[in-house]
Enzyme design. Structure first.
Site, PDB file in Angstrom:
ATOM      1  N   ASP A  17       0.814  -1.216   0.000  1.00  0.00           N
ATOM      2  CA  ASP A  17       0.000   0.000   0.000  1.00  0.00           C
ATOM      3  C   ASP A  17       0.850   1.270   0.000  1.00  0.00           C
ATOM      4  O   ASP A  17       0.684   2.150  -0.856  1.00  0.00           O
ATOM      5  CB  ASP A  17      -0.934   0.021   1.214  1.00  0.00           C
ATOM      6  CG  ASP A  17      -2.023  -1.033   1.128  1.00  0.00           C
ATOM      7  OD1 ASP A  17      -1.856  -1.999   0.357  1.00  0.00           O
ATOM      8  OD2 ASP A  17      -3.027  -0.902   1.824  1.00  0.00           O
ATOM      9  N   ARG A  97      -0.180   5.516  16.772  1.00  0.00           N
ATOM     10  CA  ARG A  97      -0.441   6.474  15.694  1.00  0.00           C
ATOM     11  C   ARG A  97      -0.142   7.926  16.068  1.00  0.00           C
ATOM     12  O   ARG A  97       0.410   8.674  15.258  1.00  0.00           O
ATOM     13  CB  ARG A  97      -1.886   6.331  15.194  1.00  0.00           C
ATOM     14  CG  ARG A  97      -2.222   4.985  14.582  1.00  0.00           C
ATOM     15  CD  ARG A  97      -1.130   4.442  13.712  1.00  0.00           C
ATOM     16  NE  ARG A  97      -1.519   3.239  12.987  1.00  0.00           N
ATOM     17  CZ  ARG A  97      -0.706   2.238  12.745  1.00  0.00           C
ATOM     18  NH1 ARG A  97       0.542   2.277  13.200  1.00  0.00           N
ATOM     19  NH2 ARG A  97      -1.100   1.192  12.057  1.00  0.00           N
TER      20      ARG A  97
END
Length: 406
Positions: A17, A97
């Site tokens: 990706d 994150r």
């Protein structure tokens, strides 16, 4: 975004990706792309991943070892709150994150970039976590989320795009049975054959934990020492940061501790099945709570337990940099000041049992609690205590009797 960016910092993992995204950003915006690679203890060959980014056209590649910062400034503050999402998930991906977002912003400033990009899809939570972090820390930087704007909507289209542009990712041609995300706190497995909650995970999927039925047939005791709510030593050895968590992972994983197979509620509104391995975190949470029970006032513990689901949801939803999480953290850290001492846990075939705990800050007074002596506690006082607490119950019962509801 409206204006064309001059330079983009991409959170780059080296997989299919983000490798396609790296080239796609160059094709679409005709600008330099900085590949940002965060070392959070995922156990991958980051030199190889950095070389791959260079090969696919990255103008610059930034690789940062964030393992100690990850543990000290993100994982441990979260564990002081005993944060667990929906009763089972220890938030291993969620807590990573905001750190990556923070360091992407720092890289953008250092390299003169005016845009940030990530490889999260438009269905998941990570897009929210990345972007709330970006916007909280650098509201003037543009944000690019390729999965929400390009026309490559399937794995086959990604593979075709990669082939056209000479992007050869090892093992990318075979569809994996699931996707993985790893860091020092955990490994997550989701998607693919795991999307159906009726499908049992294959035994070979698990990487950090022994199968409980194959774990050692002899229990192992682990003594963890704490200061101000954080672990500082294991079995008498002083450890900090990444080394501490790695040791807990090793000990707990050997005994099959820390597996979870759950269906969770994504922030985007859908249900999602995920499997997680968090061996060291599972052991740490059990030990912390045992020490809190010894050192924290009853009402402080209840307040923390009341607030914990809200805190966990803030982390899960990407609100690490929000004013409410920062304010709540001050309360949590204040409560942790007296959480010091040691806890001995026994590990055995997937389970963690607290065996002993001790603290100079203990609120447990044996002379008061003992059935063998009075110790300054007058048992006759309990009669009035019970009567006062029963007053509302008696009033309620008399009303029901009067109204014929008894």
């Amino acid at each position: 975004m409206t204006a064309k960016p001059s330079k983009i910092v991409l959170a780059y993992s080296g997989g299919l990706d983000t490798s396609v995204i790296l080239r796609w950003l160059q094709d679409r915006y005709d600008c330099a792309v900085v590949a940002y690679i965060a070392d959070l203890g995922q156990g991958e060959d980051l030199e190889l991943i950095a070389a791959r980014a260079k090969e696919y056209g990255a103008a610059e590649v930034v690789v940062e070892d964030l393992q100690d910062e990850f543990v000290n400034d993100f994982v441990l503050p979260m564990f002081r709150a005993n944060a667990v999402y929906e009763g089972e998930y220890l938030l291993g991906t969620s807590i990573a994150r905001p750190l990556i977002a923070k360091q992407q912003v720092a890289a953008a400033r250092q390299h003169g970039a005016d845009a940030l990009a990530h490889g999260a899809t438009g269905k998941g939570n990570d897009q929210i976590r990345f972007e709330l972090g970006y916007l909280a820390l650098a509201p003037n930087l543009a944000v690019i989320a390729p999965w929400r704007i390009w026309d490559l909507q399937s794995r086959q289209s990604l593979l075709a795009y990669a082939k056209e542009r000479g992007i050869a990712i090892p093992d990318a041609t075979d569809k994996p049975p699931y996707s993985m995300d790893a860091n020092l706190l955990h490994i997550s497995y989701e998607g693919g054959e795991l999307e159906d909650p009726a499908n049992e995970p294959k035994p070979e999927m698990w990487q950090r934990t022994a199968a409980p039925q194959e774990a050692p047939d002899k229990p192992e005791k682990v003594k963890i020492e704490f200061e101000k709510g954080d672990p500082v030593a294991v079995n008498g050895e002083k450890l900090a940061g990444a080394a501490m968590l790695a040791r807990l992972n090793e000990l707990a994983g050997r005994h099959g501790v820390g597996r979870a197979d759950i269906v969770e509620s994504r922030f985007t509104g859908m249900k999602s099945r995920g499997c997680y391995e968090t061996p060291g975190g599972t052991l740490l949470l059990k030990a912390r709570r045992a020490l809190e029970a010894l050192t924290l006032d009853r009402e402080v513990m209840r307040l923390k337990d009341d607030l914990m689901p809200r805190y966990a949801t803030m982390v899960y939803n990407g609100l690490w940099f929000s004013p409410e999480r920062l304010l709540l953290q001050k309360l949590i850290d204040e409560a942790a000041r007296h959480v010091a001492g040691s806890v001995t846990c026994e590990l055995y075939r997937g389970g963690v049992t607290v065996a002993a705990r001790a603290s100079a800050n203990s609120l447990h007074d044996e002379s008061i609690a003992s059935f063998e002596e009075d110790g300054g506690y007058d048992q006759r006082d309990a009669e009035g205590f019970i009567k006062l607490n029963a007053l509302r119950l008696q009033t309620w019962a008399r009303r029901d009797e009067r109204d014929g509801d008894g």
